[in-house]
Design a protein around this motif. Structure first.
Motif, PDB file in Angstrom:
ATOM      1  N   ASN A   1      68.317  35.084  36.541  1.00 57.18           N
ATOM      2  CA  ASN A   1      66.949  35.424  36.937  1.00 57.18           C
ATOM      3  C   ASN A   1      66.118  34.173  37.205  1.00 57.18           C
ATOM      4  O   ASN A   1      65.297  34.160  38.119  1.00 57.18           O
TER       5      ASN A   1
ATOM      6  N   SER B   1      62.635  34.325  39.454  1.00 57.28           N
ATOM      7  CA  SER B   1      61.846  35.292  38.702  1.00 57.28           C
ATOM      8  C   SER B   1      61.181  34.611  37.514  1.00 57.28           C
ATOM      9  O   SER B   1      61.707  33.641  36.974  1.00 57.28           O
ATOM     10  N   THR B   2      60.039  35.147  37.118  1.00 59.31           N
ATOM     11  CA  THR B   2      59.388  34.606  35.928  1.00 59.31           C
ATOM     12  C   THR B   2      60.015  35.237  34.689  1.00 59.31           C
ATOM     13  O   THR B   2      60.332  36.427  34.670  1.00 59.31           O
TER      14      THR B   2
END
Length: 117
Positions: free
Chosen positions: A59, A64-65
Motif C-alpha cells: 500500500n 496510499s496513506t
C-alpha cells in the motif's frame, strides 16, 4: 498491483481464519481446563504477520496513506498473540486466562481492522 494486494488480503484473511478457528475449536476444552494451542493457531498468526507487513509495504508502494498508529496497535496485539501461542504451543494444557487472552486479542484485532476508518 491491485490483483497482488487483493491476493495478499485473501491470504491475510486465511491467516485470521486459521487463528480464530483454532481458538474456537478449543472453546469446549477451555471450559474443562484442557485447552491447548493447536498448530493452526501458530501458523495463522505467522501468516497474519507476514501478510500484514506485505500489505503495508504494497500500500505504501502504491502511494496510499497508512494510519501508522492503527497498524502499530494491530502489530502490537499480534506480537502478544504470537508470543502467547509460541510459548504455550507444546503444553498439553493451557490455562484458561492465557487461552482466553489469545481469543480476545484476535477478536480485538479483527474489530480494529474493520471498524477503525
Amino acid at each position: 498491483m491491485d490483483v497482488l494486494i487483493h491476493a495478499v488480503i485473501a491470504l491475510h484473511i486465511i491467516g485470521i481464519a486459521s487463528l480464530l478457528g483454532g481458538f474456537l475449536t478449543q472453546m469446549k476444552a477451555m471450559g474443562r481446563g484442557e485447552a491447548r494451542m493447536v498448530p493452526a493457531m501458530l501458523h495463522g498468526a505467522l501468516t497474519m504477520l507476514v501478510t500484514g507487513v506485505a500489505l503495508v509495504g504494497l500500500n505504501q508502494a502504491e502511494g496510499s496513506t497508512i494510519n501508522n498508529f492503527k497498524i502499530g496497535l494491530k502489530l502490537a496485539l499480534l506480537i502478544v498473540i504470537l508470543g502467547l501461542v509460541y510459548v504455550k504451543r507444546d503444553e498439553e494444557k493451557v490455562e484458561a486466562a492465557a487461552f482466553g487472552t489469545v481469543g480476545a486479542l484476535t477478536t480485538a484485532n479483527i474489530f480494529i481492522a474493520l471498524l477503525w476508518v
